[in-house]
Motif scaffolding. Structure first.
Motif, mmCIF file in Angstrom:
data_model
loop_
_atom_site.group_PDB
_atom_site.id
_atom_site.type_symbol
_atom_site.label_atom_id
_atom_site.label_comp_id
_atom_site.label_asym_id
_atom_site.label_seq_id
_atom_site.Cartn_x
_atom_site.Cartn_y
_atom_site.Cartn_z
ATOM 1 N N LEU A 123 0.817 -1.223 0.000
ATOM 2 C CA LEU A 123 0.000 0.000 0.000
ATOM 3 C C LEU A 123 0.848 1.269 0.000
ATOM 4 C CD1 LEU A 123 -2.816 -1.047 2.501
ATOM 5 C CD2 LEU A 123 -2.967 -0.862 0.006
ATOM 6 N N CYS A 124 2.057 1.180 0.525
ATOM 7 C CA CYS A 124 2.968 2.342 0.551
ATOM 8 C C CYS A 124 3.890 2.371 -0.661
ATOM 9 C CB CYS A 124 3.779 2.331 1.842
ATOM 10 S SG CYS A 124 2.804 2.716 3.297
ATOM 11 N N ASN A 125 3.539 1.636 -1.710
ATOM 12 C CA ASN A 125 4.262 1.635 -2.989
ATOM 13 C C ASN A 125 5.723 1.229 -2.870
ATOM 14 O OD1 ASN A 125 1.996 2.498 -4.474
ATOM 15 N ND2 ASN A 125 2.383 4.606 -3.853
ATOM 16 N N LEU A 126 6.000 0.261 -2.018
ATOM 17 C CA LEU A 126 7.377 -0.204 -1.886
ATOM 18 C C LEU A 126 7.715 -1.305 -2.885
ATOM 19 C CD1 LEU A 126 7.772 -0.078 1.973
ATOM 20 C CD2 LEU A 126 8.998 1.274 0.276
ATOM 21 N N TYR A 127 6.749 -1.728 -3.693
ATOM 22 C CA TYR A 127 7.026 -2.733 -4.711
ATOM 23 C C TYR A 127 6.991 -2.147 -6.115
ATOM 24 C CZ TYR A 127 6.450 -5.893 -0.830
ATOM 25 O OH TYR A 127 6.596 -6.516 0.375
ATOM 26 N N SER A 128 7.080 -0.838 -6.210
ATOM 27 C CA SER A 128 7.136 -0.205 -7.524
ATOM 28 C C SER A 128 8.578 -0.270 -8.031
ATOM 29 C CB SER A 128 6.652 1.239 -7.436
ATOM 30 O OG SER A 128 7.473 1.973 -6.557
ATOM 31 N N SER A 129 8.779 0.160 -9.240
ATOM 32 C CA SER A 129 10.088 0.094 -9.869
ATOM 33 C C SER A 129 11.123 0.887 -9.080
ATOM 34 C CB SER A 129 9.996 0.651 -11.297
ATOM 35 O OG SER A 129 11.273 0.725 -11.868
ATOM 36 N N LYS A 130 12.324 0.331 -8.980
ATOM 37 C CA LYS A 130 13.409 0.994 -8.252
ATOM 38 C C LYS A 130 13.925 2.213 -9.005
ATOM 39 C CE LYS A 130 13.594 -1.874 -4.932
ATOM 40 N NZ LYS A 130 12.498 -1.574 -4.071
ATOM 41 N N ARG A 131 13.687 2.254 -10.298
ATOM 42 C CA ARG A 131 14.149 3.404 -11.077
ATOM 43 C C ARG A 131 13.337 4.656 -10.773
ATOM 44 N NH1 ARG A 131 15.489 1.452 -17.166
ATOM 45 N NH2 ARG A 131 16.607 -0.424 -16.606
ATOM 46 N N MET A 132 12.103 4.443 -10.336
ATOM 47 C CA MET A 132 11.197 5.580 -10.178
ATOM 48 C C MET A 132 11.295 6.248 -8.808
ATOM 49 S SD MET A 132 10.107 5.448 -13.127
ATOM 50 C CE MET A 132 8.862 6.695 -13.153
ATOM 51 N N SER A 133 11.862 5.564 -7.830
ATOM 52 C CA SER A 133 11.895 6.148 -6.497
ATOM 53 C C SER A 133 13.331 6.273 -6.002
ATOM 54 C CB SER A 133 11.088 5.284 -5.514
ATOM 55 O OG SER A 133 11.696 4.023 -5.370
ATOM 56 N N GLY A 134 13.599 7.350 -5.312
ATOM 57 C CA GLY A 134 14.916 7.542 -4.732
ATOM 58 C C GLY A 134 15.014 6.883 -3.366
ATOM 59 N N ARG A 135 16.213 6.876 -2.835
ATOM 60 C CA ARG A 135 16.434 6.233 -1.541
ATOM 61 C C ARG A 135 15.692 6.937 -0.412
ATOM 62 N NH1 ARG A 135 22.892 5.106 -1.878
ATOM 63 N NH2 ARG A 135 22.740 3.443 -3.415
ATOM 64 N N VAL A 136 15.672 8.251 -0.429
ATOM 65 C CA VAL A 136 15.010 8.999 0.639
ATOM 66 C C VAL A 136 13.511 8.739 0.614
ATOM 67 C CG1 VAL A 136 14.525 11.310 1.533
ATOM 68 C CG2 VAL A 136 16.805 10.763 0.683
ATOM 69 N N HIS A 137 12.934 8.753 -0.564
ATOM 70 C CA HIS A 137 11.490 8.491 -0.697
ATOM 71 C C HIS A 137 11.166 7.062 -0.255
ATOM 72 C CE1 HIS A 137 7.438 9.016 -2.161
ATOM 73 N NE2 HIS A 137 7.559 7.923 -2.902
ATOM 74 N N GLU A 138 12.020 6.120 -0.627
ATOM 75 C CA GLU A 138 11.801 4.736 -0.225
ATOM 76 C C GLU A 138 11.936 4.588 1.294
ATOM 77 O OE1 GLU A 138 12.835 0.704 -2.379
ATOM 78 O OE2 GLU A 138 14.625 1.615 -1.498
ATOM 79 N N PHE A 139 12.924 5.252 1.894
ATOM 80 C CA PHE A 139 13.088 5.202 3.345
ATOM 81 C C PHE A 139 11.869 5.805 4.039
ATOM 82 C CE2 PHE A 139 14.544 7.153 7.346
ATOM 83 C CZ PHE A 139 14.939 6.007 8.012
ATOM 84 N N TYR A 140 11.370 6.909 3.514
ATOM 85 C CA TYR A 140 10.165 7.529 4.071
ATOM 86 C C TYR A 140 8.985 6.549 4.028
ATOM 87 C CZ TYR A 140 5.932 10.360 4.197
ATOM 88 O OH TYR A 140 4.688 10.836 4.481
#
Length: 156
Positions: free
Chosen positions: A67-84
């Motif tokens: 639900l928090c979009n952690l399984y989306s493409s790694k190219r689309m999200s940065g590390r800070v956004h993923e950590f958030y």
């Protein structure tokens, strides 16, 4: 390569996340009750109660990660956004877990263990995701999963 097998890669990622959640939970349980590093509560619940909670905790956190979009493409999200998103999913998961314990009147469940689990889960999940990001970057440097764009220009 990876784009063709994205469905299988996502399933593997969910499996890794489930293992990280279970491992973080068991590590927190071990440190709280078995290692002697923390003060042991005299009137604590049986070990089976804590271990059986994994049946609820692991699916809850995997669904929250989705639900928090952690399984989306790694190219689309940065590390800070993923950590958030990891912190957000774990915070929501901890709140849901505490509320469920309140609803079923399980007031003796160790809150200290839950907060240790929270810290371990965020830390280990971030490390695992950065390792996955590093592996994907390695494969891209080798020429796998690279998107080539051909641009044809017609001259009039």
């Amino acid at each position: 390569m990876i784009k063709d097998n994205q469905k299988y890669f996502n399933r593997l990622h969910v499996l890794f996340d489930a293992c990280v959640v279970a491992g973080s939970y068991l590590l927190a349980w071990f440190i709280k009750f078995k290692s002697g590093l923390m003060e042991n509560d005299a009137g604590r619940l049986p070990d089976e109660t804590y271990i059986s909670a994994l049946v609820f905790v692991v699916p809850l956190f995997v669904v929250l990660y989705s639900l928090c979009n952690l399984y989306s493409s790694k190219r689309m999200s940065g590390r800070v956004h993923e950590f958030y998103n990891i912190v957000k999913a774990n915070t929501i998961g901890l709140i849901i877990f505490i509320v469920c314990l309140f609803v079923v009147k399980q007031q003796y469940f160790s809150r200290t263990m839950m907060f240790v689990f929270y810290a371990f889960n965020i830390t280990l999940e971030t490390i695992v995701r950065n390792v996955i990001r590093h592996i994907l970057r390695y494969f891209r440097k080798r020429g796998y999963n690279v998107k080539y764009i051909l641009h044809f220009v017609k001259y009039i």
